[in-house]
Design a protein around this motif. Structure first.
Motif, short mmCIF file in Angstrom:
data_model
loop_
_atom_site.label_atom_id
_atom_site.label_comp_id
_atom_site.label_asym_id
_atom_site.label_seq_id
_atom_site.Cartn_x
_atom_site.Cartn_y
_atom_site.Cartn_z
N CYS A 115 55.55 11.39 54.52
CA CYS A 115 54.60 12.03 55.44
C CYS A 115 54.27 13.45 54.99
O CYS A 115 53.13 13.91 55.10
CB CYS A 115 55.16 12.06 56.85
SG CYS A 115 55.25 10.45 57.67
N SER A 116 55.26 14.15 54.46
CA SER A 116 55.05 15.54 54.06
C SER A 116 54.09 15.67 52.89
O SER A 116 53.56 16.76 52.63
CB SER A 116 56.39 16.19 53.71
OG SER A 116 56.91 15.64 52.51
N LEU A 117 53.84 14.56 52.17
CA LEU A 117 52.94 14.58 51.03
C LEU A 117 51.49 14.32 51.42
O LEU A 117 50.60 14.42 50.58
CB LEU A 117 53.38 13.54 49.99
CG LEU A 117 54.79 13.72 49.40
CD1 LEU A 117 55.10 12.57 48.46
CD2 LEU A 117 54.90 15.04 48.68
N VAL A 118 51.26 13.96 52.68
CA VAL A 118 49.91 13.59 53.13
C VAL A 118 48.97 14.79 53.13
O VAL A 118 47.83 14.71 52.69
CB VAL A 118 49.97 12.94 54.52
CG1 VAL A 118 48.56 12.73 55.07
CG2 VAL A 118 50.72 11.61 54.45
N SER A 119 49.43 15.90 53.65
CA SER A 119 48.57 17.08 53.77
C SER A 119 49.43 18.33 53.85
O SER A 119 50.65 18.26 54.06
CB SER A 119 47.70 16.98 55.03
OG SER A 119 48.50 17.04 56.20
N ARG A 120 48.79 19.48 53.70
CA ARG A 120 49.53 20.73 53.81
C ARG A 120 50.07 20.92 55.22
O ARG A 120 51.16 21.48 55.41
CB ARG A 120 48.61 21.90 53.45
CG ARG A 120 48.26 21.97 51.97
CD ARG A 120 47.44 23.21 51.67
NE ARG A 120 47.14 23.31 50.25
CZ ARG A 120 46.46 24.30 49.70
NH1 ARG A 120 45.99 25.29 50.48
NH2 ARG A 120 46.23 24.34 48.41
N ARG A 121 49.31 20.48 56.20
CA ARG A 121 49.75 20.62 57.58
C ARG A 121 51.02 19.80 57.82
O ARG A 121 51.99 20.27 58.42
CB ARG A 121 48.66 20.19 58.55
CG ARG A 121 48.99 20.46 60.01
CD ARG A 121 47.92 19.91 60.91
NE ARG A 121 48.22 20.18 62.31
CZ ARG A 121 47.71 19.48 63.32
NH1 ARG A 121 46.87 18.48 63.08
NH2 ARG A 121 48.03 19.78 64.56
N PHE A 122 51.01 18.54 57.35
CA PHE A 122 52.19 17.70 57.49
C PHE A 122 53.36 18.31 56.74
O PHE A 122 54.51 18.25 57.20
CB PHE A 122 51.91 16.29 56.97
CG PHE A 122 51.12 15.42 57.92
CD1 PHE A 122 50.39 15.97 58.96
CD2 PHE A 122 51.11 14.04 57.77
CE1 PHE A 122 49.65 15.17 59.82
CE2 PHE A 122 50.40 13.24 58.63
CZ PHE A 122 49.66 13.81 59.66
N HIS A 123 53.08 18.85 55.57
CA HIS A 123 54.14 19.46 54.76
C HIS A 123 54.79 20.63 55.48
O HIS A 123 55.99 20.89 55.31
CB HIS A 123 53.55 19.93 53.42
CG HIS A 123 54.56 20.46 52.47
ND1 HIS A 123 55.42 19.64 51.77
CD2 HIS A 123 54.87 21.73 52.10
CE1 HIS A 123 56.21 20.38 51.02
NE2 HIS A 123 55.91 21.65 51.19
N THR A 124 54.02 21.30 56.30
CA THR A 124 54.55 22.42 57.07
C THR A 124 55.33 21.96 58.30
O THR A 124 56.32 22.57 58.69
CB THR A 124 53.40 23.35 57.51
OG1 THR A 124 52.70 23.80 56.34
CG2 THR A 124 53.93 24.55 58.28
N LEU A 125 54.88 20.85 58.90
CA LEU A 125 55.48 20.39 60.16
C LEU A 125 56.76 19.59 59.96
O LEU A 125 57.68 19.67 60.77
CB LEU A 125 54.47 19.54 60.94
CG LEU A 125 53.29 20.29 61.56
CD1 LEU A 125 52.31 19.30 62.19
CD2 LEU A 125 53.78 21.28 62.62
N VAL A 126 56.84 18.80 58.89
CA VAL A 126 58.00 17.92 58.69
C VAL A 126 59.33 18.69 58.69
O VAL A 126 60.31 18.24 59.31
CB VAL A 126 57.84 17.09 57.41
CG1 VAL A 126 59.16 16.44 56.99
CG2 VAL A 126 56.78 16.00 57.61
#
Length: 380
Positions: free
Chosen positions: A45-56
């Motif tokens: 999931c963290s690789l999907v987008s920068r936002r996901f990378h920040t939230l995970v």
């Protein structure tokens, strides 16, 4: 969706695509990630987008499933694959000497040296596959310890680590389950065992019962029959107890770096896919381990087990409500000698009765109603 329009040259200008995930608040995305839990899925999931990378990294409920347990000595691919196997026949319970010194200690030493998370082959694998041009693919699997995997998570409150299998090799049909709680040392441990388990056939029994005749035809009045001492029954229960305590203390030793690094933890559970053993630590116990370092065993990489008081209950034949029959059912409740004694029935008895899921919780409640035998064990 935005309207199409044309530029000065008459070319159509298409609107920017709308990412509907951008409309979701961070709190909702974190709720979804917390329900996913699995550390591998969260990594993807963290690789999907920068936002996901920040939230995970803000997820507070994480599950780490260990695919493979290997030793530091497993330096070659052949020995690694051997270490990843879960062949339980190598330490059968039929031999007391082999179980304690060969079957138990070596696997425990391997576990305490290195727990790795290995990627599985296939679509869900993160292994690197190399092609050297000769038509053969070579899989390169990287291994990481749970401590390494969790280093990017900074707000974990609930952590569950699951080993691929239980450490204790037991014969088919033998039941052996344990649950232990630790702070800086052992707080308590409950062990449930049976020489054999007979699964229900057809309709289940309408109630639970304890037959008044044991397996040798002797009258069962709630006391342990004489045959228990002469046919190796007591020796086997001692082996189960020591084995479970060694497994629990080895797991506890592994958790030191995780507990030290993640100070937001409220609950930590280290279990296995077989459901053989469960080690639990609550917030107070986690804090105790940070403040008061554990005492390590000089013989191996595990926490030193303190002097113990034990209570044992035994039933030659125990029939559960669902029709399951436990032959030679044994329950052992263990607490350090230095701790105040707790009742195992009544208001203080939940720590015993709630140790196992059904139907084995019922088995524990039935066994504690029988005659109690007290034992002591020195630190080891």
């Amino acid at each position: 969706m935005g309207l199409l329009r044309s530029d000065l040259n008459g070319r159509m200008i298409y609107p920017e695509p709308i990412d509907h995930f951008d409309r979701l608040p961070d709190s909702l995305l974190l709720f979804i990630f917390n329900n996913i839990g699995d550390v591998k899925a969260l990594g993807r999931c963290s690789l999907v987008s920068r936002r996901f990378h920040t939230l995970v990294p803000q997820v507070d409920n994480v599950v780490v499933r260990v695919d493979c347990v290997i030793s530091d000595d497993d330096s070659t691919s052949s020995s690694t694959s051997s270490g990843c196997s879960s062949d339980k026949s190598r330490h059968p319970i039929s031999s007391l000497f082999r179980l304690v010194f060969s079957g138990l200690l070596k696997p425990f030493q391997s576990i305490t040296q290195f727990i790795s998370i290995s990627s599985k082959r296939g679509a869900s694998s993160s292994s690197a596959v190399l092609d050297d041009g000769d038509g053969f693919d070579k899989s390169v699997v990287t291994h990481h310890s749970p401590t390494q995997v969790l280093k990017n998570f900074n707000e974990i409150k609930l952590l569950r680590v699951e080993l691929p299998s239980g450490e204790l090799g037991i014969d088919d049909g033998v039941l052996l389950k344990w649950r232990a709680e630790f702070g800086s040392t052992l707080d308590n441990c409950i062990i449930l065992g049976a020489a054999s388990v007979i699964e229900p056939v057809g309709s289940s029994s309408s109630g639970c019962s304890v037959e008044n005749v044991d397996g040798n035809g002797e009258n069962d009045n709630g006391s342990i029959p004489d045959s228990f001492y002469t046919n190796g029954g007591l020796k086997l229960r001692v082996v189960w107890t020591i084995s479970s305590l060694i497994a629990a203390s080895a797991r506890h030793y592994l958790l030191q770096p995780i507990v030290a690094e993640h100070k937001t933890l409220d609950s930590l559970v280290l279990t296995d896919a077989d459901g053989q053993g469960v080690l639990c630590m609550n917030r107070e116990q986690l804090e105790e381990l940070r403040v008061k370092p554990l005492s390590a065993s000089s013989a191996s990489k595990r926490t030193l087990v303190p002097a113990l008081n034990m209570r044992l209950w035994y039933a030659p034949h125990l029939e559960l409500p669902d029709g399951t029959v436990l032959k030679g059912a044994t329950l052992v409740a263990i607490r350090p000698s230095e701790q105040p004694k707790k009742e195992v029935v009544g208001a203080d008895g939940n720590w015993v009765e709630a140790a196992f899921e059904e139907p084995y919780g019922t088995a524990a409640r039935m066994l504690v109603k029988r005659r109690t035998y007290c034992l002591e064990m020195n630190s080891f």
